[in-house]
Design an enzyme around this catalytic site. Structure first.
Site, PDB file in Angstrom:
ATOM      1  N   LYS A   1      41.765  33.264  45.544  1.00 35.29           N
ATOM      2  CA  LYS A   1      43.005  33.796  44.695  1.00 35.29           C
ATOM      3  C   LYS A   1      42.529  34.199  43.324  1.00 35.29           C
ATOM      4  CE  LYS A   1      42.575  30.065  41.764  1.00 35.29           C
ATOM      5  NZ  LYS A   1      42.206  30.333  40.290  1.00 35.29           N
TER       6      LYS A   1
ATOM      7  N   ASP B   1      44.179  23.114  43.086  1.00 37.44           N
ATOM      8  CA  ASP B   1      44.379  24.607  43.591  1.00 37.44           C
ATOM      9  C   ASP B   1      44.301  24.387  45.015  1.00 37.44           C
ATOM     10  OD1 ASP B   1      44.444  25.808  41.417  1.00 37.44           O
ATOM     11  OD2 ASP B   1      42.187  26.448  40.929  1.00 37.44           O
TER      12      ASP B   1
HETATM   13  O1  C5P Z   1      42.202  19.575  40.745  1.00 35.44           O
HETATM   14  P1  C5P Z   1      40.718  20.423  40.362  1.00 35.44           P
HETATM   15  O2  C5P Z   1      39.532  19.167  40.648  1.00 35.44           O
HETATM   16  O3  C5P Z   1      40.621  21.393  41.006  1.00 35.44           O
HETATM   17  O4  C5P Z   1      40.658  20.230  38.648  1.00 35.44           O
HETATM   18  C1  C5P Z   1      39.150  20.627  38.029  1.00 35.44           C
HETATM   19  C2  C5P Z   1      39.209  20.178  36.708  1.00 35.44           C
HETATM   20  O5  C5P Z   1      39.980  21.087  36.017  1.00 35.44           O
HETATM   21  C3  C5P Z   1      40.110  18.939  36.249  1.00 35.44           C
HETATM   22  O6  C5P Z   1      39.287  17.555  36.768  1.00 35.44           O
HETATM   23  C4  C5P Z   1      40.522  19.258  35.004  1.00 35.44           C
HETATM   24  O7  C5P Z   1      39.503  18.861  34.127  1.00 35.44           O
HETATM   25  C5  C5P Z   1      40.840  20.504  34.971  1.00 35.44           C
HETATM   26  N1  C5P Z   1      42.342  20.942  35.239  1.00 35.44           N
HETATM   27  C6  C5P Z   1      43.201  20.607  34.417  1.00 35.44           C
HETATM   28  N2  C5P Z   1      44.609  21.108  34.747  1.00 35.44           N
HETATM   29  C7  C5P Z   1      44.965  21.333  35.843  1.00 35.44           C
HETATM   30  C8  C5P Z   1      44.117  21.845  36.897  1.00 35.44           C
HETATM   31  C9  C5P Z   1      42.576  21.313  36.639  1.00 35.44           C
HETATM   32  O8  C5P Z   1      42.840  20.279  33.165  1.00 35.44           O
HETATM   33  N3  C5P Z   1      46.529  21.562  35.845  1.00 35.44           N
END
Ligand code: C5P
Length: 329
Positions: free
Chosen positions: A37, A168
């Site tokens: 994406k 995501d």
């Molecule tokens: O959810 P995911 O593991 O992809 O997110 C990776 C990191 O990105 C999270 O641990 C966080 O530090 C940051 N993040 C965030 N806010 C979001 C999505 C991701 O702070 N809405």
């Protein structure tokens, strides 16, 4: 409301709880594709106690496609989840830290499946590039194992599991173009017309998403920014299929943080725009730069200029939007 589109082999609605889920499907292997994406718009707010930031984003699925093949194991291996990369890559772990392995394990745990699976992964989305390749792998794995194991979860149920794996991960189940809210995991498709052409400039080294969010916090200080709604100008540009108008509305709140960590990315943006890109921005948390161009000829010009600049390791072209996770073969 269930906004999820049908995936062949996956029921659209919740399963009737009075019927036990079927155990073990009949296929010996199931292959599923899921897209990477680009964020057309990303407004980031304050972080909550869970460390996640509230955000509003517009995802667009691009034709850089991850492929997961889930293969039934021999009785000897039963109970384990293994992962093999079609093209080995030192930056992609194949152990339990890989999000695809965690996806298979989470589905098995949730549904009480004791059978394992051998996953084969073909990667086409840049690794650690801000294009959610790992999330696409996890989404494809959920769909593939749900069919292989005959666990019969609906797309809505798979989407809830996807949200537990990462913010995501739900989007690549849906694909096309969608607004993401909450942590980015609440996905609502939006109407668009036509096709858009993108050039992606890849950096030698990936950026860590948590590190970029941390730098965003440092740059914004204590005043928690308010999350902005998706601008009407952007949704109407998408409805009209108007690439120049879309270019004018592209926005990424994480761009300043990514540029702060990688100042040279500003030059990559300048090269793409000087070569005729309608607009170039940081993709998600970066370091990939996404350049929106008018047509395939524009894509060729921008690609050549980027490669000639010596600032990027590779350039990929892709049109968008494309469908979400789908079973192939
Ligand atoms: O959810 P995911 O593991 O992809 O997110 C990776 C990191 O990105 C999270 O641990 C966080 O530090 C940051 N993040 C965030 N806010 C979001 C999505 C991701 O702070 N809405």
């Amino acid at each position: 409301m269930n906004h999820l589109r049908a995936v062949p082999g996956v029921p659209a609605g919740p399963r009737d709880p009075s019927t036990p889920p079927p155990r073990s499907g009949s296929a010996s292997s199931v292959r599923v594709e899921a897209p990477g994406k680009v964020n057309l718009f990303l407004s980031v707010g304050a972080s909550g106690t869970d460390g996640y930031h509230q955000l509003t984003t517009v995802f667009q699925a691009v034709r850089l496609i991850e492929t997961v093949t889930a293969r039934r194991q021999s009785a000897r291996d039963h109970g384990t989840v293994t992962l093999t990369l079609e093209e080995p890559d030192a930056d992609v772990p194949t152990d339990a830290s890989n999000l695809a392995v965690r996806a298979a394990e989470l589905l098995a745990e949730t549904t009480g499946v004791s059978e394992g699976v051998d996953l084969l992964l073909r990667k086409r989305v840049p690794v650690a590039g801000g294009m959610a390749g790992g999330s696409a792998d996890a989404a494809a794995t959920l769909v593939a194992c749900n069919i292989l194991w005959g666990t019969g979860l609906s797309l809505l149920e798979l989407s809830a599991l996807a949200a537990r794996l990462g913010a995501d991960v739900p989007f690549p189940l849906t694909g096309a173009t969608a607004v993401g809210s909450g942590r980015g995991d609440l996905v609502t498709p939006i109407m668009t017309r036509g096709s858009y052409h993108w050039v992606f400039a890849l950096a030698e080294e990936g950026l860590s998403t948590p590190a970029v969010f941390r730098r965003f916090d440092e740059l914004t200080g204590t005043g928690a920014p308010a999350v902005r709604d998706v601008p009407e100008a952007l949704t109407s540009a998408l409805r009209a299929g108007d690439a120049p108008a879309l270019a004018a509305s592209l926005h990424n709140d994480l761009q300043a943080a990514a540029l702060d960590l990688r100042p040279e990315l500003a030059q990559v943006i300048a090269v793409a725009e000087e070569a005729g890109a309608l607009r170039a921005i940081v993709s998600g948390s970066g370091p990939t730069i996404a350049a929106l161009v008018e047509n395939p000829a524009g894509a060729q010009r921008v690609s050549r200029a980027l490669m000639a600049s010596g600032l990027v390791t590779d350039v990929l072209r892709a049109d968008a939007p494309v469908a979400g996770a789908r079973v192939v073969g």
